[in-house]
Design an enzyme around this catalytic site. Structure first.
Site, PDB file in Angstrom:
ATOM      1  N   ASN A  25       6.963  22.916  -5.034  1.00  0.00           N
ATOM      2  CA  ASN A  25       7.436  23.347  -6.217  1.00  0.00           C
ATOM      3  C   ASN A  25       6.379  23.505  -7.333  1.00  0.00           C
ATOM      4  O   ASN A  25       5.899  24.143  -8.336  1.00  0.00           O
ATOM      5  CB  ASN A  25       8.873  24.367  -6.514  1.00  0.00           C
ATOM      6  CG  ASN A  25       8.644  25.402  -5.408  1.00  0.00           C
ATOM      7  OD1 ASN A  25       7.761  26.285  -4.508  1.00  0.00           O
ATOM      8  ND2 ASN A  25      10.180  25.713  -5.447  1.00  0.00           N
ATOM      9  N   GLU A  73      -4.582  -5.909   7.736  1.00  0.00           N
ATOM     10  CA  GLU A  73      -4.630  -6.862   7.072  1.00  0.00           C
ATOM     11  C   GLU A  73      -6.685  -7.740   6.999  1.00  0.00           C
ATOM     12  O   GLU A  73      -6.269  -8.352   6.455  1.00  0.00           O
ATOM     13  CB  GLU A  73      -4.074  -7.774   8.596  1.00  0.00           C
ATOM     14  CG  GLU A  73      -3.514  -9.383   7.850  1.00  0.00           C
ATOM     15  CD  GLU A  73      -2.932 -10.743   8.778  1.00  0.00           C
ATOM     16  OE1 GLU A  73      -3.010  -9.838  10.073  1.00  0.00           O
ATOM     17  OE2 GLU A  73      -2.842 -12.142   8.686  1.00  0.00           O
ATOM     18  N   HIS A 111       1.071  -8.460   7.311  1.00  0.00           N
ATOM     19  CA  HIS A 111       0.643  -9.899   8.398  1.00  0.00           C
ATOM     20  C   HIS A 111       2.130  -9.649   8.749  1.00  0.00           C
ATOM     21  O   HIS A 111       2.147  -9.470   9.951  1.00  0.00           O
ATOM     22  CB  HIS A 111       0.180 -11.354   6.975  1.00  0.00           C
ATOM     23  CG  HIS A 111       0.524 -11.728   7.427  1.00  0.00           C
ATOM     24  ND1 HIS A 111      -0.688 -12.643   8.655  1.00  0.00           N
ATOM     25  CD2 HIS A 111       1.375 -12.900   7.955  1.00  0.00           C
ATOM     26  CE1 HIS A 111      -0.207 -13.501   9.363  1.00  0.00           C
ATOM     27  NE2 HIS A 111       0.632 -14.128   9.258  1.00  0.00           N
TER      28      HIS A 111
END
Lengths: 164, 664
Positions: B400, B68, B46
């Site tokens: 990794n 929203e 918002h």
């Protein structure tokens, strides 16, 4: 090395050159590249493993400046530094570098027309390092190409070549 | 409005909100029922919507708006939190990050948002009805609900002849300073009776967190009509409705979830679940400072520290007690100042760590693995210049771990491990270093495989490999062009990798180490200096020159009698408590000219440590310990092996700072 193109053709184009000595020979650099000229009143701190022509570093008001010995750079054998020795601090790219010279002579206005390309070897210095020679009445001033003379890239290569 | 001036502030806030969104979404994925979390996500979206619309970044505004809307449906439980929705929200979040980057580069307009908007809007078919519902919901919320304590109190009061009146006030639409007005009204009403509760709460009213209307529950002796007249006369009041409420028809407040959250947030009604989110409200006020200013400040303090040492030296030479005393005080102040400035530059590693849960989640999904990332010590602080630089290495290590370390779930089950792999990211401070370790419980590194690979790639000869310890073999993975994964995946294994990590960490003055047990997992440990700007050093004399050795590398200093130095395979060694320590003559190593009075019976040796290796450096003499400000040798000289930089000493002379990693 042209400074400005004059509007008035009769007034000849000139450049200002800082003239210094290595041994008895006169060399010059464009004044626009010179930051300042210092006496060598402090010791130079040696830097191990730096290129052989790097004499060391100095403390210039809190800034670390590398000092290049031009005589070694050009492979000239010359007497010890003396009372008249100076450090010319020049700007090369974004770095400040100090050049050790035997004496600073004067600042001279030189007509552009007096500047000629350098022969292969002038006063023992390879043309690669030169921007040209200025022929005045009785004097021959060797103009340095600072970018090449002080190029750190090239410096590294040279150093490696010598070591390897 | 001059936009550029606010852009920095906007971007800062924007990134903050994006980070909140990211973290909360990750948690939401695990706790789909956490209403408070939904609220915080909603609030972030918002705020972002409002800010971006104000700044005129329409694309960002439209995306946040759509987010929203979806979030508000989730809040109202009209939509369920499903993995698909979470993914769509994550997509939207990624898009927002792209947009944010686009804004900085002035490219926002060219970024495609239609796809994400569409997938968000899929969830909004019932958008219109839901809006209407929202209004009703709000009205419903304007019903006063009381806590059991309050109900008891009301009942007692009613027995005592008072009555409970609910006054529903609506303010004029164009009323300025609604909050202040509401506050005044409450003040006035307090003269007429006791206000038990308002909705929204008095605090929210004061903060203008209400539309136009609010309800007051008042215990009073006065009749309703008098009260209504009393209130109607007040400024900015549009309408007042009053009713007497019987004490047996009181509504009891609902606890916890639902859209009524906002209005029941009175302290007594705080649900326990919210504690985590609420913690943020206790943060002390802060000021945003341009980092450039902090850097400048740091430089100034650096100069001050240098000048201080110079002054100390002068004072010592003069021997004036008064001067000495003053200088001492100045020293203390300077050091305190330096510490404070250093602190302002410290940021918690959380700034970097917080983005990793998302990274690991995405990687795990991509590779079809189940991985849990456990983070500890995220509050550990590092200099911000260092923080920025460790992101890439850490990302690489984590990639990794997920890609090569953790096995596929099926394989893990076969091996008798939990199907979900665990990666632990741990940070802590140890002395003037910060240690960050990444540990996975995956397949570990097979030293044999590394040997084979090193031979294949021609890094080492078979003879060389035979002579290596297991730890040294593991460290071969840091060689450029080394990759042990059999299959090249999208995620990692393109042959650039650990060597880049090592280079980057070394450039920061840090060390990387790897340890691994085949089949059980791998730990990669990074040690970093706390700060890069000022370091503590030991000044040593070599011939006529002085050098500074960073104390971080120094294990101890010893004095060795000349005749105690032994030769082992052409290498000088000293025996220290049964341990054989190789010696180097620092002077020879650096090629520094020797001083004349060479022969002492006792040699000063600085024992330095680089990882597990120890080395004794023979020096002419130990001068003193000193904090120094590192100055670079400049771009002209570039990096010279063995030299980390230079510093200016108290007497104006330069001392080179040795890079012990190159020496040891």
């Amino acid at each position: 090395m042209k400074e400005t193109k004059g509007l008035n053709q009769q007034q000849e184009e000139t450049v200002q050159i800082v003239i210094f000595k290595l041994g008895e020979e006169e060399f010059g650099v464009n004044i626009l590249q010179v930051r300042e000229i210092e006496k060598l009143d402090q010791g130079i701190t040696r830097v191990p493993k730096a290129p052989h022509f790097v004499e060391g570093i100095i403390n210039l008001r809190g800034e670390i400046i590398p000092i290049v010995d031009l005589r070694r750079r050009f492979g000239l054998t010359l007497p010890e530094l003396g009372y008249n020795s100076r450090v010319i601090i020049v700007e090369v790219g974004d770095a400040l570098v100090g050049m050790l010279v035997d004496a600073v002579v004067e600042v001279l206005r030189v007509p552009v027309s007096a500047i000629e390309p350098a022969p292969a070897i002038t006063k023992g210095v390879d043309a690669y390092f030169l921007a040209g020679v200025a022929k005045l009445d009785t004097r021959l001033i060797v103009l340095l190409n600072l970018e090449r003379t002080l190029s750190s890239e090239e410096a590294k290569e040279l150093n490696e070549a010598e070591l390897g | 409005m001059e936009v550029s001036q606010y852009l920095n502030v906007f971007m800062d806030e924007c990134y903050e909100h994006l980070q909140v969104l990211n973290q909360s979404l990750l948690t939401l994925e695990k706790e789909p029922d956490n209403a408070e979390l939904l609220n915080s996500i909603f609030r972030a979206a918002h705020t972002l919507k409002g800010a971006s619309a104000t700044m005129g970044f329409n694309k960002m505004a439209s995306v946040t708006h759509a987010m929203e809307d979806v979030l508000s449906l989730l809040r109202q439980k009209e939509l369920e939190v499903t993995p698909e929705i979470i993914n769509v929200l994550f997509d939207a979040l990624d898009l927002l990050e792209t947009l944010a980057k686009g804004i900085v580069e002035g490219q926002e307009e060219n970024i495609e948002v239609a796809g994400v908007l569409q997938s968000l809007k899929k969830y909004l078919v019932a958008e219109l009805t839901s809006e209407r519902q929202e209004k009703e919901e709000r009205r419903k919320n304007l019903q006063l609900r009381y806590s059991p304590d309050e109900i008891d109190k009301i009942k007692t009061a009613v027995e005592g002849g008072l009555s409970l009146v609910h006054l529903h006030l609506t303010l004029e639409k164009d009323c300025l300073l609604k909050g202040a007005r509401a506050f005044m009204i409450l003040r006035e009403l307090e003269t007429q009776g006791e206000i038990v509760r308002t909705i929204p709460t008095a605090k929210e009213l004061e903060d203008e967190k209400f539309d136009d209307d609010f309800v007051i529950g008042l215990l009073t002796k006065k009749p309703v009509e008098v009260l209504v007249q009393f209130v109607e006369k007040m400024l900015d009041v549009k309408t007042v409705k009053g009713e007497v409420v019987e004490d047996d028809k009181l509504l009891v407040e609902r606890r916890g979830a639902g859209p009524s959250q906002l209005s029941t947030a009175a302290p007594s009604a705080e649900p326990q679940k919210t504690s985590q989110v609420k913690a943020s409200s206790s943060i002390s006020p802060t000021v945003r400072v341009d980092i450039k200013k902090l850097d400048d400040l740091m430089n100034l303090v650096g100069e001050l520290v240098i000048t201080r040492s110079r002054l100390e030296q002068i004072s010592m030479e003069k021997g004036d007690p008064l001067l000495g005393e003053t200088v001492e005080q100045l020293s203390r102040l300077t050091l305190d100042l330096r510490d404070q400035v250093l602190k302002t530059r410290m940021v918690p590693v959380d700034q970097v760590f917080s983005r990793f849960p998302r990274l690991v989640r995405d990687l795990a999904k991509e590779t079809g693995k189940e991985v849990e990332l456990r983070i500890s010590g995220a509050e550990t602080e590092l200099d911000r210049t260092v923080i920025d630089e460790i992101v890439d290495p850490l990302v690489h290590i984590l990639r990794n771990s997920v890609d090569h370390g953790i096995e596929e779930p099926a394989l893990r089950a076969q091996l008798g491990k939990q199907e979900q792999g665990v990666i632990e990211l741990h940070a802590y401070q140890a002395g003037n270093q910060v240690v960050i370790s990444v540990t996975d419980d995956g397949r570990g590194i097979d030293p044999e495989k590394i040997k084979t690979r090193a031979l294949e790639r021609g890094f080492l000869t078979p003879e060389e490999i035979e002579g290596l310890e297991e730890e040294e073999i593991l460290n071969l993975i840091f060689l450029p062009g080394f990759s042990t994964s059999d299959k090249v995946t999208d995620v990692s294994g393109r042959g650039v990798g650990m060597d880049v990590v090592k280079t980057k960490i070394s450039a920061l003055g840090g060390v990387v180490q790897v340890s691994s047990v085949k089949g059980e997992g791998t730990t990669i440990t990074i040690r970093l200096p706390l700060t890069l700007a000022i370091i503590q050093t030991l000044i040593v004399q070599l011939g006529e020159d002085v050098f500074a050795i960073p104390t971080g590398y120094i294990e101890q200093t010893i004095s060795v009698a000349r005749n105690e130095i032994k030769k082992l395979r052409n290498q000088e060694v000293a025996i220290l408590r049964g341990e054989v320590i190789p010696l180097i003559r620092l002077q020879d190593f650096l090629g520094v000219p020797k001083a004349k009075n060479e022969e002492f019976d006792e040699l000063d040796v600085v024992v330095v440590r680089n990882g597990e290796r120890k080395l004794g450096c023979v020096v002419d003499s130990l001068v003193r310990q000193q904090d120094v400000v590192i100055k670079s040798l400049g771009s002209y000289l570039g990096n010279i092996a063995g030299i980390a930089g230079a510093t200016i000493l108290g007497n104006g002379k330069i001392a080179l700072i040795l890079d012990m990693r190159a020496v040891a």
